[in-house]
Write a protein that holds these residues in place. Structure first.
Motif, PDB file in Angstrom:
ATOM      1  N   PHE A  48      53.026  37.518  38.691  1.00  0.00           N
ATOM      2  CA  PHE A  48      53.151  36.243  39.396  1.00  0.00           C
ATOM      3  C   PHE A  48      52.289  36.240  40.652  1.00  0.00           C
ATOM      4  CE2 PHE A  48      55.545  33.319  42.290  1.00  0.00           C
ATOM      5  CZ  PHE A  48      55.257  32.147  41.607  1.00  0.00           C
ATOM      6  N   PHE A  49      52.287  37.336  41.393  1.00  0.00           N
ATOM      7  CA  PHE A  49      51.424  37.447  42.584  1.00  0.00           C
ATOM      8  C   PHE A  49      49.968  37.267  42.192  1.00  0.00           C
ATOM      9  CE2 PHE A  49      48.487  39.901  45.125  1.00  0.00           C
ATOM     10  CZ  PHE A  49      48.789  39.523  46.416  1.00  0.00           C
ATOM     11  N   ASN A  50      49.538  37.953  41.149  1.00  0.00           N
ATOM     12  CA  ASN A  50      48.141  37.870  40.725  1.00  0.00           C
ATOM     13  C   ASN A  50      47.758  36.449  40.344  1.00  0.00           C
ATOM     14  OD1 ASN A  50      47.597  40.622  41.031  1.00  0.00           O
ATOM     15  ND2 ASN A  50      48.233  41.110  38.945  1.00  0.00           N
ATOM     16  N   ILE A  51      48.623  35.795  39.580  1.00  0.00           N
ATOM     17  CA  ILE A  51      48.337  34.431  39.117  1.00  0.00           C
ATOM     18  C   ILE A  51      48.243  33.467  40.298  1.00  0.00           C
ATOM     19  CG2 ILE A  51      49.304  32.486  37.811  1.00  0.00           C
ATOM     20  CD1 ILE A  51      50.560  34.749  35.964  1.00  0.00           C
ATOM     21  N   VAL A  52      49.209  33.534  41.206  1.00  0.00           N
ATOM     22  CA  VAL A  52      49.206  32.646  42.369  1.00  0.00           C
ATOM     23  C   VAL A  52      47.983  32.909  43.245  1.00  0.00           C
ATOM     24  CG1 VAL A  52      50.423  32.041  44.493  1.00  0.00           C
ATOM     25  CG2 VAL A  52      51.696  32.312  42.351  1.00  0.00           C
ATOM     26  N   THR A  67      37.793  36.091  45.022  1.00  0.00           N
ATOM     27  CA  THR A  67      36.721  35.088  45.035  1.00  0.00           C
ATOM     28  C   THR A  67      35.400  35.634  44.518  1.00  0.00           C
ATOM     29  OG1 THR A  67      36.108  35.573  47.338  1.00  0.00           O
ATOM     30  CG2 THR A  67      37.799  33.882  46.965  1.00  0.00           C
ATOM     31  N   LEU A  68      35.314  36.936  44.300  1.00  0.00           N
ATOM     32  CA  LEU A  68      34.114  37.520  43.701  1.00  0.00           C
ATOM     33  C   LEU A  68      33.985  37.167  42.221  1.00  0.00           C
ATOM     34  CD1 LEU A  68      34.308  41.125  45.226  1.00  0.00           C
ATOM     35  CD2 LEU A  68      32.808  39.246  45.971  1.00  0.00           C
ATOM     36  N   ALA A  69      35.078  36.717  41.617  1.00  0.00           N
ATOM     37  CA  ALA A  69      35.127  36.496  40.165  1.00  0.00           C
ATOM     38  C   ALA A  69      35.013  35.023  39.815  1.00  0.00           C
ATOM     39  CB  ALA A  69      36.416  37.073  39.597  1.00  0.00           C
ATOM     40  N   ASP A  70      34.437  34.757  38.646  1.00  0.00           N
ATOM     41  CA  ASP A  70      34.432  33.407  38.073  1.00  0.00           C
ATOM     42  C   ASP A  70      35.746  33.107  37.362  1.00  0.00           C
ATOM     43  OD1 ASP A  70      31.701  32.935  38.790  1.00  0.00           O
ATOM     44  OD2 ASP A  70      31.073  34.137  37.061  1.00  0.00           O
ATOM     45  N   VAL A  71      36.373  34.152  36.831  1.00  0.00           N
ATOM     46  CA  VAL A  71      37.615  34.010  36.077  1.00  0.00           C
ATOM     47  C   VAL A  71      38.365  35.333  36.148  1.00  0.00           C
ATOM     48  CG1 VAL A  71      36.563  34.689  33.877  1.00  0.00           C
ATOM     49  CG2 VAL A  71      38.595  33.209  33.859  1.00  0.00           C
ATOM     50  N   ALA A  72      39.690  35.273  36.074  1.00  0.00           N
ATOM     51  CA  ALA A  72      40.506  36.483  36.114  1.00  0.00           C
ATOM     52  C   ALA A  72      41.310  36.613  34.824  1.00  0.00           C
ATOM     53  CB  ALA A  72      41.451  36.464  37.313  1.00  0.00           C
ATOM     54  N   ILE A  73      41.459  37.849  34.372  1.00  0.00           N
ATOM     55  CA  ILE A  73      42.291  38.143  33.208  1.00  0.00           C
ATOM     56  C   ILE A  73      43.369  39.120  33.655  1.00  0.00           C
ATOM     57  CG2 ILE A  73      42.371  39.082  30.876  1.00  0.00           C
ATOM     58  CD1 ILE A  73      39.437  38.308  30.548  1.00  0.00           C
ATOM     59  N   PHE A  82      44.822  27.510  34.256  1.00  0.00           N
ATOM     60  CA  PHE A  82      45.730  28.610  33.929  1.00  0.00           C
ATOM     61  C   PHE A  82      46.078  28.586  32.447  1.00  0.00           C
ATOM     62  CE2 PHE A  82      50.476  29.781  34.050  1.00  0.00           C
ATOM     63  CZ  PHE A  82      50.230  31.135  33.860  1.00  0.00           C
ATOM     64  N   ILE A  83      46.012  29.735  31.829  1.00  0.00           N
ATOM     65  CA  ILE A  83      46.511  29.921  30.464  1.00  0.00           C
ATOM     66  C   ILE A  83      47.429  31.129  30.456  1.00  0.00           C
ATOM     67  CG2 ILE A  83      45.962  30.524  28.072  1.00  0.00           C
ATOM     68  CD1 ILE A  83      43.282  29.179  28.402  1.00  0.00           C
ATOM     69  N   TYR A  84      48.647  30.931  29.970  1.00  0.00           N
ATOM     70  CA  TYR A  84      49.518  32.062  29.647  1.00  0.00           C
ATOM     71  C   TYR A  84      49.705  32.103  28.138  1.00  0.00           C
ATOM     72  CZ  TYR A  84      53.543  34.796  28.460  1.00  0.00           C
ATOM     73  OH  TYR A  84      54.353  35.710  27.846  1.00  0.00           O
ATOM     74  N   VAL A  90      40.296  30.282  41.373  1.00  0.00           N
ATOM     75  CA  VAL A  90      39.774  31.100  40.281  1.00  0.00           C
ATOM     76  C   VAL A  90      40.631  30.882  39.032  1.00  0.00           C
ATOM     77  CG1 VAL A  90      39.279  33.456  39.489  1.00  0.00           C
ATOM     78  CG2 VAL A  90      38.902  32.830  41.893  1.00  0.00           C
ATOM     79  N   PRO A  91      40.047  30.394  37.934  1.00  0.00           N
ATOM     80  CA  PRO A  91      40.823  30.241  36.695  1.00  0.00           C
ATOM     81  C   PRO A  91      41.412  31.582  36.270  1.00  0.00           C
ATOM     82  CG  PRO A  91      38.654  29.225  36.488  1.00  0.00           C
ATOM     83  CD  PRO A  91      38.636  30.018  37.754  1.00  0.00           C
TER      84      PRO A  91
END
Length: 233
Positions: A54-58, A39-45, A92-94, A65-66
């Motif tokens: 899969f864990f990270n994305i979920v 939750t500290l992030a605006d977006v994750a890569i 989500f974008i893959y 967090v997008p």
């Protein structure tokens, strides 16, 4: 923009460098599944490993967090990720490859396949070459290219690694030190060959594309692709 880097290998470090150049802040850098507050992030890569992706994305989607993921080898769970994204009203974008040039190459590949679909005398093959640290084979990019051909060329129904059969696209995977990524589509007949190639010179193109995607998806909801980001196809 505050960015979480989930996976801090060579690609993560390159993304960090370019993100800072573009005025963004890296607030999380991790190679582990646990121990970070997304939750500290605006977006994750996410450029992690298949068992963590899969864990990270979920985790991102559950916390609003997008998330952008370029990790390959986890796609058995892709539809689950899509469903969770929709349930959580997330973003989500893959992409198998975030390079801007490769995504243009994907579209060029489809157009060529459509043009070649009536010319039965040509057989198509795919070759991909990557560095020896790449864990999966064939590459996700090669699979996307094969699927693009299959969608436009009815003579082919599937692809196989290092195996040639009727109605099958053979993919050859090579691993050579220090090769960022090369993909070759070859149509060969008894009289001539037609070949298109994308050659990456470094990781910067992949990293830049991921950051552009992260900038684009901020404040959006839904499941997208790089075609949406680049408005192509």
């Amino acid at each position: 923009m505050k960015i979480a880097l989930l996976g801090y290998g060579k690609m993560g470090k390159t993304i960090e460098e370019i993100a800072i150049q573009r005025g963004h802040e890296i607030v999380i850098k991790t190679s582990d599944e646990d121990g970070y507050d997304i939750t500290l992030a605006d977006v994750a890569i996410d450029f992690s490993v298949p068992k963590a992706a899969f864990f990270n994305i979920v985790n991102c989607l559950k916390h609003g967090v997008p998330v952008i993921s370029g990790t390959t080898g986890w796609l058995d769970n892709y539809e689950n990720a899509v469903n969770i994204c929709m349930e959580e009203n997330g973003a989500f974008i893959y992409a198998s490859n975030f390079s801007l040039g490769v995504n243009i190459f994907f579209e060029l590949n489809k157009q060529l396949a459509k043009m070649m679909s009536q010319l039965k005398q040509y057989n198509v093959t795919i070759e991909e070459i990557h560095h020896t640290q790449k864990l999966d084979a064939p590459s996700g990019t090669a699979i996307t290219l094969a699927e693009g051909i299959i969608s436009e060329h009815t003579a082919y129904s599937k692809w196989l690694l290092n195996e040639s059969k009727e109605q099958v696209i053979p993919i050859t995977a090579k691993r050579i030190d220090s090769v960022p990524g090369t993909h070759i589509i070859d149509y060969t007949s008894k009289t001539d060959s037609i070949q298109i190639t994308h050659t990456a010179h470094n990781r910067q193109g992949f990293a830049l594309g991921a950051i552009v995607a992260a900038e684009w998806i901020l404040d959006k909801k839904g499941v997208y692709t790089m075609k949406d980001v680049l408005n192509i196809g």
